[in-house]
Motif scaffolding. Structure first.
Motif: not given
Length: 197
Positions: A4, A6, A10, A12, A14, A45, A47, A49
């Motif tokens: 997904r 962000v 960024a 994310l 899962e 998750t 992340l 960035d």
């Protein structure tokens, strides 16, 4: 794997094994094959960035096979713990163990730093052999160095703060120092063992 966006820079993801993905992604970044500035593991998750091209990185991630399950390092950091916490007997009853057997189980477990959060220097340690309920009413102040359990995690409060975890002991180990590199003693992937003191 679910991916997904962000914000503007960024992603994310899962995944089933965030630590394995964290290690694989960090290796790709170190080798110059993944253009991101930060990689942050979570409970379920990871992340990414500072992603230069969200569409390109997402497509690359979708093409990768899952990395091998995360393995524990042979070297573990030892944390001396005095097991005298106010919830020690309660946790022993929850685990259907005597207090001595609970302490033996905790000192016989190799924990893995799954991720950090809550406060600078706080590490969520996975590997707890049972699930422990949180307190119904959190304490307004938990002393720094408190060794605590909640759900499937163990943790150590780096500073005094409110908290709802079950307290089983305490340590004098300093978990966060602004002059250290890295500042947090316990970082993702590190193995940790409690040693009764």
């Amino acid at each position: 794997m679910e991916i997904r966006p962000v914000g503007r820079s960024a992603l994310l993801i899962e995944v089933d094994d965030p630590l394995a993905w964290f290690a694989a992604l960090d290796a790709e970044r170190a080798a110059g094959r993944l253009a991101v500035t930060d990689i942050v593991p979570g409970a379920r998750t990871v992340l990414l960035d500072g992603v230069s091209s969200i569409a390109a990185v997402a497509a690359t991630l979708r093409s990768w096979p899952p990395p091998p399950r995360s393995a524990r390092d042979a070297d573990a950091i030892s944390i001396p713990v005095t097991f005298d916490g106010p919830d020690l007997s309660t946790v022993a009853r929850c685990a259907d163990l005597s207090v001595d057997a609970l302490i033996a189980a905790l000192t016989g477990t190799t924990f893995t730093v799954a991720f950090g959060g809550f406060a600078p220097g706080f590490a969520y340690l996975s590997g707890l052999p049972w699930s422990v309920p949180r307190l119904d009413n959190p304490r307004p102040r938990v002393p720094a160095g408190s060794v605590a359990l909640a759900a499937e995690f163990a943790g150590i409060y780096p500073t005094a703060s409110p908290g709802g975890w079950q307290l089983v002991g305490r340590t004098d180990t300093v978990l966060f120092g602004i002059d250290r590199d890295p500042p947090a003693l316990l970082t993702p992937g590190l193995c940790v063992r409690f040693v009764a003191s």
